[in-house]
Design an enzyme around this catalytic site. Sequence first.
Site, short mmCIF file in Angstrom:
data_model
loop_
_atom_site.label_atom_id
_atom_site.label_comp_id
_atom_site.label_asym_id
_atom_site.label_seq_id
_atom_site.Cartn_x
_atom_site.Cartn_y
_atom_site.Cartn_z
N HIS A 148 -1.52 0.77 7.75
CA HIS A 148 -1.97 0.86 6.36
C HIS A 148 -1.74 2.27 5.84
O HIS A 148 -1.91 3.26 6.58
CB HIS A 148 -3.45 0.49 6.28
N CYS A 157 0.83 -1.21 0.00
CA CYS A 157 0.00 0.00 0.00
C CYS A 157 0.86 1.26 0.00
O CYS A 157 0.46 2.29 -0.55
CB CYS A 157 -0.95 -0.01 1.19
#
Length: 1011
Positions: A353, A98
């Site tokens: 994340h 990510c």
Amino acid sequence: MAPRLQLEKAAWRWAETVRPEEVSQEHIETAYRIWLEPCIRGVCRRNCKGNPNCLVGIGEHIWLGEIDENSFHNIDDPNCERRKKNSFVGLTNLGATCYVNTFLQVWFLNLELRQALYLCPSTCSDYRLGDGIQTEKDYEPQTICEHLQYLFALLQNSNRRYIDPSGFVKALGLDTGQQQDAQEFSKLFMSLLEDTLSKQKNPDVRNIVQQQFCGEYAYVTVCNQCGRESKLLSKFYELELNIQGHKQLTDCISEFLKEEKLEGDNRYFCENCQSKQNATRKIRLLSLPCTLNLQLMRFVFDRQTGHKKKLNTYIGFSEILDMEPYVEHKGGSYVYELSAVLIHRGVSAYSGHYIAHVKDPQSGEWYKFNDEDIEKMEGKKLQLGIEEDLEPSKSQTRKPKCGKGTHCSRNAYMLVYRLQTQEKPNTTVQVPAFLQELVDRDNSKFEEWCIEMAEMRKQSVDKGKAKHEEVKELYQRLPAGAEPYEFVSLEWLQKWLDESTPTKPIDNHACLCSHDKLHPDKISIMKRISEYAADIFYTRYGGGPRLTVKALCKECVVERCRVLRLKNQLNEDYKTVNNLLKVAVKGNDGFWVGKSSLRSWRQLALEQLDEQDGDAEQSNGKMNGSTLNKGELCISENERRLVSKEAWSKLQQYFPKAPEFPSYKECCSQCKILEREGEENEALHKMIANEQKTSLPNLFQDKNRPCLSNWPEDTDVLYIVSQFFVEEWRKFVRKPARCSPVSSVGNSALLCPHGGLMFTFASMTKEDSKLIALIWPSEWQMIQKLFVVDHVIKITRIEMGDVNPSETQYISEPKLCPECREGLLCQQQRDLREYTQATIYVHKVVDNKKVMKDSAPELNVSSSETEEDKEEAKPDGEKDPDFNQSNGGTKRQKISHQNYIAYQKQVIRRSMRHRKVRGEKALLVSANQTLKELKIQIMHAFSVAPFDQNLSIDGKILSDDCATLGTLGVIPESVILLKADEPIADYAAMDDVMQVCMPEEGFKGTGLLGH
């Protein structure tokens, strides 16, 4: 409906009054529950397995009534994978990539960078044929620029909702399963891209990275004495701002540029003054780039844990940033507007994340890029509140209030500002023709996939509708009523009604009895259906065998009737047999029965009656099993009992196939012969044992034994046998009836394959003394008479006489084999270094107190060593001057001898178990695990972080974390001392340490570092 057990009892209640020979068709149908009332939908909540006529709750509810056609398939609408109008394309997260996806989206929305990359010439000429693209092979970019070109082209014009960046990630050599430092990735990739583009001829391409991202500042040092300025110019691509202790972005910038005093030991050497002088040092911004990257240093090194941690503190920043107060040359245009905010969600530096909020430079609208998902913010406004509210945090700091045009975040780690200009951004970034052809080709593949998925959905819907009609038609005709019927398994009917699995042929074999008919006990898993429905099922799906009315098994029902009647009669017969056993048997009318069978005959009878498939032979054999010996009556009367004829006849009703032994039956003749021979052998063994005990009384009682360390004066010769022989011989003498006599002395175990002795004189006085037994000459003469001796081993004492009266020499026959002795010692050391799942002990030293030998000797000395060993021990293989070790000439070839090695391995066994002391814990380790892994184990056991552990063994410091325990000299039963440096009291504070059991390597070995 009555419970299952009640239905079972009701089906066989008739057996109490009906004898087996009187069973009729009506009884058979009752046993198979043919005429039980069927259940009604709505009244019966679930299927009754005890009733074969209950067809409710078998999965029919999902088919009755109207059904949404979407329930007929599990294929998502392919149009959900299509890019929405006026939206951007997402990127697939390949595991932990990510952080890559966020930067790709930010760079893609930098129109100048995208345009320059499109102008970069491609090397895919071999891929193109004429004006078109080869259709038979996929396009494979060869360089980082080509990968980025292709990705940007897909992000711009792809019809897909998201694309796969695996080619780009693979080209960089990134580990898709390991999350890396996003800021470090950004710096390294920009450096790689700049280096790659520097080879281009087009200046707009070659200089794009510098034009967009590169600024310049100077480190300025001013001497306080003479005022001389010293400048060191440096380029930057981002400004790394410390956020610790700050609340606003402007404060962070001010601290970055603040003046630093150089005084005391840190004074500056002034070339003008030619001496060290007090000075000031600061950074001056000379020029700023079009795109200003501000790295917020959220990930910092924690000295307490030795690893990175995340600062989850709020930082405020505005959408408009005026940099003029911070630059040296005033008067220029230095007003920037916010174009991207990169977010890290998570409290730890090693997990979480990454997402990006990026402003579309053409429309001015804000978008949130979260891997595959793209979300457009409302009202052309940046909205970070949702991200902050969802983020859990260990600290409960209240979010500060933000005014109009300002934002604050505790998760933003990078802010991207764009220089404000009066010109509108260029909206005509066109994809080059060859790249557009590649995109069109990918779009064609996507459209083909959509058509294929839509067709599969349509086929699934058509099949579902047909199945729906079939079920609605057949389910109404399933109940049999009084018409002809058949049996089908409940499991098959449930699978027929299960839309998720294809219907297979009917298989009734598991429900058959030994007569190939329907087993009465399987009726609970069968359903009675009409012959009409059965015909359709077998026509459409096949299978078998078909179980019609002829499949009702009369033989099984009759046998079950007999068993049930015997069960009811068993308790009464048990009392009768017990009373008969109390009466003495007269004459020869009795029968022999095994005592063990007789004690448990009721349990044996119940087990036989409960057996499902009529396999009664095995249970019948259990009766009188202890009286049998190859089918004959056993000779031991202690194992059998005589019972009356009446008692035996009762037992025979339950065990009709048990062997019968009348009282006049003779015992087994072979057993009589064996018993007689056994008695004779036992008497012989006792005589041999008594003779050997009388001949060798001191050896048996372990009295008056010679000792090598204190050689007896009355003899010059001692003989050696293995200790194993002595122990086995003593066992026989103590229990001659149970043990076999020892016939030979096996001394070969003490010799090497060459026939040489394996022990030195010194070792036989210490560690090897447990393997040998010393024999007096008089005892040796007796041993030679009583046993067969394979090898004679003796030690002779020789006085040196006039040469050296005080010196004595000991010579062995056979002589020592130095090569094999050395091999044995090496094998012992290897065994100590090649262990798995062995126990070691870790002792924590508190308050710097040293552990002394006299207070805890087991912490300093290996448990197999005594104090005498510590004083007199010699290096392995050192020759003893008092023992003749000559090998008698030339070097002999080494021979592998597995049996000998296996026998000798017991030498390294510990003589006593380690005794744990207070503050000590046992750990299971292997020789091939590293010291780093051991420290992780110790961390779990003592709550001491690895970097706070000071380990030592026998005074030696253990510091090489990559070394294995075997190479560090850690052997089984070792004691390792642990001294902790300010251990962390709060175990939860070591959360990050737990996630970094492996050393950090960052981007080592990837394409970002030129590998």
